[in-house]
Design an enzyme around this catalytic site. Structure first.
Site, mmCIF file in Angstrom:
data_model
loop_
_atom_site.group_PDB
_atom_site.id
_atom_site.type_symbol
_atom_site.label_atom_id
_atom_site.label_comp_id
_atom_site.label_asym_id
_atom_site.label_seq_id
_atom_site.Cartn_x
_atom_site.Cartn_y
_atom_site.Cartn_z
ATOM 1 N N ILE A 257 63.124 82.167 79.510
ATOM 2 C CA ILE A 257 63.048 83.440 78.803
ATOM 3 C C ILE A 257 62.532 83.252 77.385
ATOM 4 O O ILE A 257 61.750 84.064 76.878
ATOM 5 C CB ILE A 257 64.430 84.120 78.805
ATOM 6 N N SER B 24 74.515 86.641 78.036
ATOM 7 C CA SER B 24 74.280 86.641 79.477
ATOM 8 C C SER B 24 75.214 87.639 80.137
ATOM 9 O O SER B 24 76.220 88.056 79.543
ATOM 10 C CB SER B 24 74.518 85.250 80.068
ATOM 11 N N TYR C 205 80.466 77.793 80.858
ATOM 12 C CA TYR C 205 79.168 78.334 80.474
ATOM 13 C C TYR C 205 79.329 79.773 79.985
ATOM 14 O O TYR C 205 78.810 80.138 78.920
ATOM 15 C CB TYR C 205 78.194 78.289 81.653
ATOM 16 N N LYS D 274 78.514 81.450 76.194
ATOM 17 C CA LYS D 274 77.631 82.593 75.968
ATOM 18 C C LYS D 274 78.397 83.788 75.395
ATOM 19 O O LYS D 274 77.877 84.510 74.548
ATOM 20 C CB LYS D 274 76.928 82.979 77.265
#
Length: 245
Positions: free
Chosen positions: A13, A123, A135, A139
């Site tokens: 991205i 995210s 994870y 984020k």
């Protein structure tokens, strides 16, 4: 012309954010550890935008010395897109890359960013974190930092975004629900360019937060927890020694 720094811009991205911003004529500073990968990304962007204004900034988000050195190499900046991130088994390294490095980077860039924008990329998983999802935690803490920065620092416009369900390759029928990474870059690009956006807002894909053109989303649940955000801020200051305010 404005200057924008995009972290993690040699692939994924971040690459598409850099490409789309380069199309506006801005100078795009591509923050990355690997000069070789950035050179390839720059060549790819210039194959589409021949007159693209691009620059590589050596930046390892997991190394605070590297982050500080990178911040001090810049002398003009209108926005930083905190995009770089990894998903790996090393929890400490992942947290440093996904959140702490960006936290410190913004702190050291503050003298350049007055009147500019801090765009924080989170995210979908970061919206609601379950125990054990390291994870998602990294984020979410990055997103909470973006919201808390909006509350604490009036000199910059701090906008959070997420790419929805963005994958490298999209085929039917998955394309009915998800999108490719080119479209996944749209929320971050809008967060940089849209003058109507206000500090503390979040931008995501229009269709169920998964795909489509970007729009402003309501901030709910864990992301709206101001106590949690303040705790993340204080812990981040303690771990980095930097206060982005």
């Amino acid at each position: 012309m404005p200057t924008y720094l995009v972290t993690g811009s040699n692939a994924g991205i971040g690459y598409h954010v850099a490409l789309q911003l380069a199309r506006t004529g801005a100078t795009v500073v591509m923050g990355s550890r690997s000069a070789e990968k950035v050179d390839a990304a720059m060549a790819s962007i210039r194959s589409v935008v021949p007159d693209a204004r691009l620059r590589h900034l050596q930046l390892d988000l997991a190394d605070l010395d590297s982050v500080k050195a990178a911040a001090h190499e810049l002398d003009s900046l209108d926005a930083v897109v905190c995009n770089g991130g990894v998903m790996i088994d090393d929890t400490e390294l992942m947290y440093a890359t996904n959140h702490l490095g960006h936290f410190a980077l913004v702190g050291w860039l503050m003298p350049l960013l007055a009147g500019g924008r801090v765009v924080t990329t989170g995210s979908l998983r970061g919206k609601k974190v379950k125990d054990g999802d390291d994870y998602a935690r990294s984020k979410q803490d990055q997103m909470l930092f973006g919201f808390e920065l909006a509350r604490r620092q009036s000199a910059v416009t701090s906008i959070v975004n997420h790419p929805g369900g963005a994958l490298d390759t999209i085929r039917f029928p998955v394309s009915l629900l998800l999108q490719d990474k080119e479209a996944g870059a749209w929320p971050a690009v809008q967060a940089v360019l849209d003058p109507s956006l206000r500090s503390g807002q979040m931008v995501g894909p229009r269709v169920f937060g998964l795909r489509g053109e970007p729009r402003v989303e309501p901030v709910r649940g864990q992301l709206a927890d101001v106590t949690l955000a303040a705790q993340v801020w204080d812990r981040s200051v303690e771990l980095t020694g930097v206060e982005p305010a």
